[in-house]
Design a protein around this motif. Sequence first.
Motif, mmCIF file in Angstrom:
data_model
loop_
_atom_site.group_PDB
_atom_site.id
_atom_site.type_symbol
_atom_site.label_atom_id
_atom_site.label_comp_id
_atom_site.label_asym_id
_atom_site.label_seq_id
_atom_site.Cartn_x
_atom_site.Cartn_y
_atom_site.Cartn_z
ATOM 1 N N PHE A 1 1.139 -1.255 -0.227
ATOM 2 C CA PHE A 1 -0.090 -0.093 -0.123
ATOM 3 C C PHE A 1 0.917 1.169 0.042
ATOM 4 C CE2 PHE A 1 -2.734 3.284 1.621
ATOM 5 C CZ PHE A 1 -3.958 2.957 1.049
ATOM 6 N N ASP A 2 1.944 1.247 0.792
ATOM 7 C CA ASP A 2 2.731 2.516 0.759
ATOM 8 C C ASP A 2 3.928 2.371 0.224
ATOM 9 O OD1 ASP A 2 1.011 3.589 2.545
ATOM 10 O OD2 ASP A 2 1.810 2.764 4.421
ATOM 11 N N SER A 3 4.391 3.225 -0.502
ATOM 12 C CA SER A 3 5.898 2.944 -1.195
ATOM 13 C C SER A 3 6.858 3.471 -0.313
ATOM 14 C CB SER A 3 5.921 3.798 -2.670
ATOM 15 O OG SER A 3 5.720 5.380 -2.205
ATOM 16 N N PRO A 4 8.255 2.921 -0.385
ATOM 17 C CA PRO A 4 9.256 3.819 0.390
ATOM 18 C C PRO A 4 9.432 5.100 0.241
ATOM 19 C CG PRO A 4 9.956 1.638 -0.732
ATOM 20 C CD PRO A 4 8.776 2.242 -1.550
ATOM 21 N N GLU A 5 9.095 5.916 -0.859
ATOM 22 C CA GLU A 5 9.174 7.363 -1.011
ATOM 23 C C GLU A 5 8.107 7.787 0.036
ATOM 24 O OE1 GLU A 5 11.083 5.287 -4.391
ATOM 25 O OE2 GLU A 5 9.000 5.031 -3.660
ATOM 26 N N PHE A 6 6.896 7.332 -0.132
ATOM 27 C CA PHE A 6 5.644 7.853 0.389
ATOM 28 C C PHE A 6 5.885 7.752 1.899
ATOM 29 C CE2 PHE A 6 1.375 7.295 2.259
ATOM 30 C CZ PHE A 6 0.816 8.440 1.874
ATOM 31 N N ILE A 7 6.465 6.753 2.474
ATOM 32 C CA ILE A 7 6.969 6.469 3.954
ATOM 33 C C ILE A 7 7.834 7.461 4.430
ATOM 34 C CG2 ILE A 7 7.872 4.980 5.586
ATOM 35 C CD1 ILE A 7 6.903 2.645 3.665
ATOM 36 N N GLU A 8 8.882 7.967 3.483
ATOM 37 C CA GLU A 8 9.984 8.734 4.091
ATOM 38 C C GLU A 8 8.997 10.230 3.990
ATOM 39 O OE1 GLU A 8 13.068 10.255 5.465
ATOM 40 O OE2 GLU A 8 12.662 8.355 5.242
ATOM 41 N N GLY A 9 8.086 10.398 2.918
ATOM 42 C CA GLY A 9 7.548 11.727 3.081
ATOM 43 C C GLY A 9 6.579 12.236 4.125
ATOM 44 N N MET A 10 6.239 11.228 4.732
ATOM 45 C CA MET A 10 5.139 11.431 5.936
ATOM 46 C C MET A 10 6.182 11.943 6.982
ATOM 47 S SD MET A 10 3.760 7.737 7.092
ATOM 48 C CE MET A 10 3.113 7.180 5.288
ATOM 49 N N ARG A 11 7.229 11.229 7.161
ATOM 50 C CA ARG A 11 8.001 11.802 8.315
ATOM 51 C C ARG A 11 8.544 13.275 8.242
ATOM 52 N NH1 ARG A 11 14.036 9.255 9.935
ATOM 53 N NH2 ARG A 11 13.966 10.567 12.219
ATOM 54 N N GLU A 12 8.401 13.636 7.040
ATOM 55 C CA GLU A 12 9.073 15.091 6.694
ATOM 56 C C GLU A 12 7.823 16.112 7.154
ATOM 57 O OE1 GLU A 12 10.803 17.769 2.958
ATOM 58 O OE2 GLU A 12 9.839 15.826 2.597
ATOM 59 N N TRP A 13 6.515 15.528 7.113
ATOM 60 C CA TRP A 13 5.249 16.325 7.327
ATOM 61 C C TRP A 13 4.639 16.046 8.548
ATOM 62 C CZ3 TRP A 13 2.929 20.248 4.292
ATOM 63 C CH2 TRP A 13 3.584 20.466 3.009
ATOM 64 N N GLY A 14 4.712 14.641 9.044
ATOM 65 C CA GLY A 14 4.189 14.226 10.337
ATOM 66 C C GLY A 14 2.694 13.714 9.979
#
Length: 661
Positions: free
Chosen positions: A148-161
């Motif tokens: 469901f979640d790509s590695p890039e998406f997982i990293e992006g959510m850390r940037e935004w919270g």
Amino acid sequence: MSIESLAADERRERVRALLSGERAVSREARNMARLKRANVLLGAALHAADRLGAGEPATDLEQMLLRVLRSAVSDEEIKGWGQVYREAVTARDGRLAGIPEVLTGRPVSQGYSLADWAQDLRPAGEEWLAQSNTALIDSQALAGGGEFDSPEFIEGMREWGFAVSASDPVGWATGRQQEPERDDERAASEWVQVEFENFHVHREVGDGWPNSRDEIRWLSGGSSATATARPFMSREWGGEEARRGKTPQFPPFYSQREVFNGPAGTGLALNIDCWEWDTGDGNNHSIEEALRDFNRDVMLSTAWSVIMELSGVGILAFLSDITFLALNFLGWIAKNDLSCRRAFFLDRYDLALLARGDGRLNWHFNGDGHHELRVKITTSMPFPTGTLEYLVHNGLSWGTPVSLSWTSMSAPALASYAGTLHALFVRPSDQRVLWTRLVSGTWTEPTPLLERKSLLAPALAVFDGKLHAVHAGLDGRLYHSRYDGTSWSGGTAMPHGKTHKAGPGLGANARQMVLAHVEASELSYDRLGTVAGWQNPYEFPFGWKTKNPVSLTASDKQVYKAIRTLNNRVAMTTEMSNSPSGFPWARTDAPTREVTCGPTVVRWQALWILMRAKNGILVAARRNGDSWPWKEFTVGPGNIKPVDEVAAAIHLGGMYVMYRR
């Protein structure tokens, strides 16, 4: 921890610092500075607070926003926030970082309504979609068993919270299967259940702090078009059980793991929070009430009146604006640590995809900490299906499409063997692979292929005087069967099997078969089959990735392979039959158009490629030799919109094309 409020003056200063840029070191302020047209709802809430202080009547949207604010603070405090906002706007000539000018340029006498917000959703959505923490759900990848979640998406959510994932029920999802209208009684009986099973701790919120420990709680709210979930608050996990590498389990009781159970309607909206609960249990009731008010009055009461009229990008803007407002609002009023929040909109199509098999999937919450939530989705909704249809090109023109009476949950497979056209497809009711033949102009009644089951499209090819079938079983392994003109045999699992992201591709000439399959990494692997058996798989050269089945066609001299790349283009390779096994493949030119599912390559009088275009319509391209340019043609009447990949086979001097519609 409780939602124990900060002092009123401290809350006011938090609002002032955010709007002035003084808190630019904070994640919220840094992210706000990136936005120019998005983040409309936060601006609307502050504008509503300003108008409240001026004694102006609230619009429909402003009433909802004020109701949320009033769940935690008084009218006098809200008016104070409005004053801070007006001072910041005035001091900066109507421009504030992260608040759109459709709000900052609006006088206090002019309200902002739901109709205004709906008009601004499209430009806001385009900006949100460009961010690293938002994504339209890739139904093709889900159908192939992808994560469901790509590695890039997982990293992006850390940037935004926070992160937002949305289905695309209309608009951008060209070629998406459209379900027939369902009567109200049937729709009301189709339900969906969402349960939390466990979560894995990849990184603690307190990582790096000496003698720190986490206390983790999960909170959620949700609604379908016709039913609202009860606000959910999990138990608290603390100490050693919340350490990195641990996988705590939710209790077995439904009240402590079930977050939604009700009619599915047109889809399901969910918001889920992972909190670090620093100060013990405290007054949990107050935070639960605040979240209930927020979910009911903003996210849910407005959603279903407009959400199905929006394209995916509009829904993405809707959820992103709401979620970013919630993040800032909670940051103003609470001492809690919200590690990560996620918002979802899952339409009927994607709910059925996710519930396929055992219905389990992983949602990452990568914020201050990184926690991977294991979710189980169960639904009574039928898996999206398509009616099988085919047409024939006789060498001069296309015939009229012919609809068959069967539905399939996968793309079909076609092959001509011993003067008979054979087809395979997957029956939705029990996932069995079915086999049918075209005999004297009539298709035989489909029968199960060795009682095998699959969730993905099967493949067919003729080799060594037999018809060969390969399919991915429910366990993810590849299974190989053979038909000798009388009966099917084999059906055994192939060695070195792995979980597959898409159905297999199969091509053959007099020397060998070539089997291509796409693994979870999205890399394509080949294995060669001869009369002696199958060789071990090897990674296909060039490192191309795809989320769709690989298509192969072969002649005595060459094998051609076509894939849809991750940037939605067609890539092709060819291998000479006298080259060493599996190498060297050489790149060859492919049509340049954008495609929305895997292409189908077939050798007949020339080299053909069948492609679903960006508008969902099936088109064909042809070239007479490797050095010749591609020439495009319409297929049939020019309005065929297949659900996914098409199958093609040369039979009795014509090219047969079968697809789901």
